[in-house]
Motif scaffolding. Structure first.
Motif, mmCIF file in Angstrom:
data_model
loop_
_atom_site.group_PDB
_atom_site.id
_atom_site.type_symbol
_atom_site.label_atom_id
_atom_site.label_comp_id
_atom_site.label_asym_id
_atom_site.label_seq_id
_atom_site.Cartn_x
_atom_site.Cartn_y
_atom_site.Cartn_z
ATOM 1 N N ARG A 210 0.826 -1.204 0.000
ATOM 2 C CA ARG A 210 0.000 0.000 0.000
ATOM 3 C C ARG A 210 0.864 1.259 0.000
ATOM 4 O O ARG A 210 0.570 2.228 -0.709
ATOM 5 C CB ARG A 210 -0.914 -0.019 1.233
ATOM 6 C CG ARG A 210 -1.871 1.155 1.350
ATOM 7 C CD ARG A 210 -2.843 0.915 2.491
ATOM 8 N NE ARG A 210 -3.757 2.034 2.667
ATOM 9 C CZ ARG A 210 -3.519 3.067 3.450
ATOM 10 N NH1 ARG A 210 -2.396 3.121 4.163
ATOM 11 N NH2 ARG A 210 -4.385 4.057 3.557
ATOM 12 N N ARG A 211 1.925 1.243 0.770
ATOM 13 C CA ARG A 211 2.822 2.403 0.811
ATOM 14 C C ARG A 211 3.526 2.592 -0.529
ATOM 15 O O ARG A 211 3.850 3.716 -0.915
ATOM 16 C CB ARG A 211 3.861 2.224 1.916
ATOM 17 C CG ARG A 211 3.289 2.285 3.323
ATOM 18 C CD ARG A 211 4.383 2.258 4.367
ATOM 19 N NE ARG A 211 5.232 3.438 4.264
ATOM 20 C CZ ARG A 211 4.979 4.602 4.843
ATOM 21 N NH1 ARG A 211 3.873 4.755 5.563
ATOM 22 N NH2 ARG A 211 5.805 5.615 4.706
ATOM 23 N N PRO A 216 0.739 9.356 -1.192
ATOM 24 C CA PRO A 216 0.565 9.754 0.217
ATOM 25 C C PRO A 216 -0.778 10.431 0.493
ATOM 26 O O PRO A 216 -1.405 10.162 1.527
ATOM 27 C CB PRO A 216 1.738 10.724 0.447
ATOM 28 C CG PRO A 216 2.780 10.283 -0.529
ATOM 29 C CD PRO A 216 2.027 9.810 -1.737
ATOM 30 N N ARG A 219 -3.410 7.801 0.643
ATOM 31 C CA ARG A 219 -3.262 7.000 1.858
ATOM 32 C C ARG A 219 -3.911 7.707 3.039
ATOM 33 O O ARG A 219 -4.595 7.092 3.861
ATOM 34 C CB ARG A 219 -1.784 6.730 2.168
ATOM 35 C CG ARG A 219 -1.121 5.746 1.236
ATOM 36 C CD ARG A 219 0.073 5.113 1.885
ATOM 37 N NE ARG A 219 1.068 6.064 2.315
ATOM 38 C CZ ARG A 219 2.115 6.440 1.586
ATOM 39 N NH1 ARG A 219 2.276 5.947 0.354
ATOM 40 N NH2 ARG A 219 2.999 7.315 2.051
#
Length: 226
Positions: A210-211, A216, A219
């Motif tokens: 996911r990262r 960002p 997220r």
């Protein structure tokens, strides 16, 4: 404490780490079944979810079928397929796919449908067309939710792949099934610990994925949404 000592002794036994019945071999089989089931499920569910989410065609039917499939008992599906196709890898993978498709499909559909209309309007205003809107806007925005569906499916598949042992296929479930047959509680606990550990590692791998795949800003938004 006795069972804990016995469990430590079981893991410390060199015999558990070699041969076709050793932990590395059983772990490799389990990962193979789980990964194959997840890849097939993703290949089925993601394209369908993208299509229904983008076009709105068949969305209600797709979600209804996926939710119905969630209610099916995996072990029951496995034995039905065994009766039809015989013992082997095919029934195991089919049962795992039946388990994994619904969360991936529903999350993909909802992720695409959840894209804000003003973003679509802006994309169309910039000259994007249907396929470009899907792959350059909707798919990236929906990726966090798709990954959550894949993570949920992966953990369920890892836990449920133990059923492979019931139809004569290997994997970590062999320790549970064989331990039950021998009334060996330590072997059963050892197999359970390994399955739980693999599920935790799977969750951590998806957190890293996911990262790597999600911007960002997305997220942060998905974290707030959850």
């Amino acid at each position: 404490m006795d069972i804990l000592n016995e469990l430590v002794a079981w893991f410390s036994d060199p015999a558990q780490w070699s041969g076709s019945a050793g932990i590395p071999a059983r772990l490799g089989e389990h990962v193979y079944y789980s990964l194959l089931g997840l890849l097939i499920s993703t290949a089925i569910a993601v394209p369908i979810g993208l299509f229904t989410g983008h076009t709105g065609v068949g969305g209600f039917l797709t979600a209804s079928l996926a939710n119905f499939a969630r209610a099916l008992p995996t072990i029951g599906v496995l034995f039905l397929i065994v009766l039809a196709a015989g013992i082997g890898l095919v029934p195991v993978i089919a049962a795992l796919v039946a388990l994994a498709v619904p969360p991936i499909l529903v999350n993909t559909h909802e992720g695409v449908r959840g894209v804000e209309p003003r973003l679509r309007d802006a994309a169309l205003g910039m000259g994007m067309r249907g396929r470009e809107v899907l792959f350059k806007l909707e798919l990236p925005v929906a990726t966090p939710l798709i990954l959550i569906g894949m993570r949920t499916a992966a953990v369920q598949v890892v836990a449920t792949a133990t059923i492979a042992a019931y139809v004569g296929v290997g994997g970590l479930g062999r320790y549970i099934v064989d331990g039950q047959a021998r009334q060996d509680l330590t072997m059963m606990l050892g197999g359970s610990v390994l399955v739980v550990a693999l599920a935790v590692v799977t969750t951590l791998l998806f957190a890293g994925l996911r990262r790597f795949l999600v911007a960002p800003g997305l997220r942060a938004e998905s974290a707030v949404a959850r």
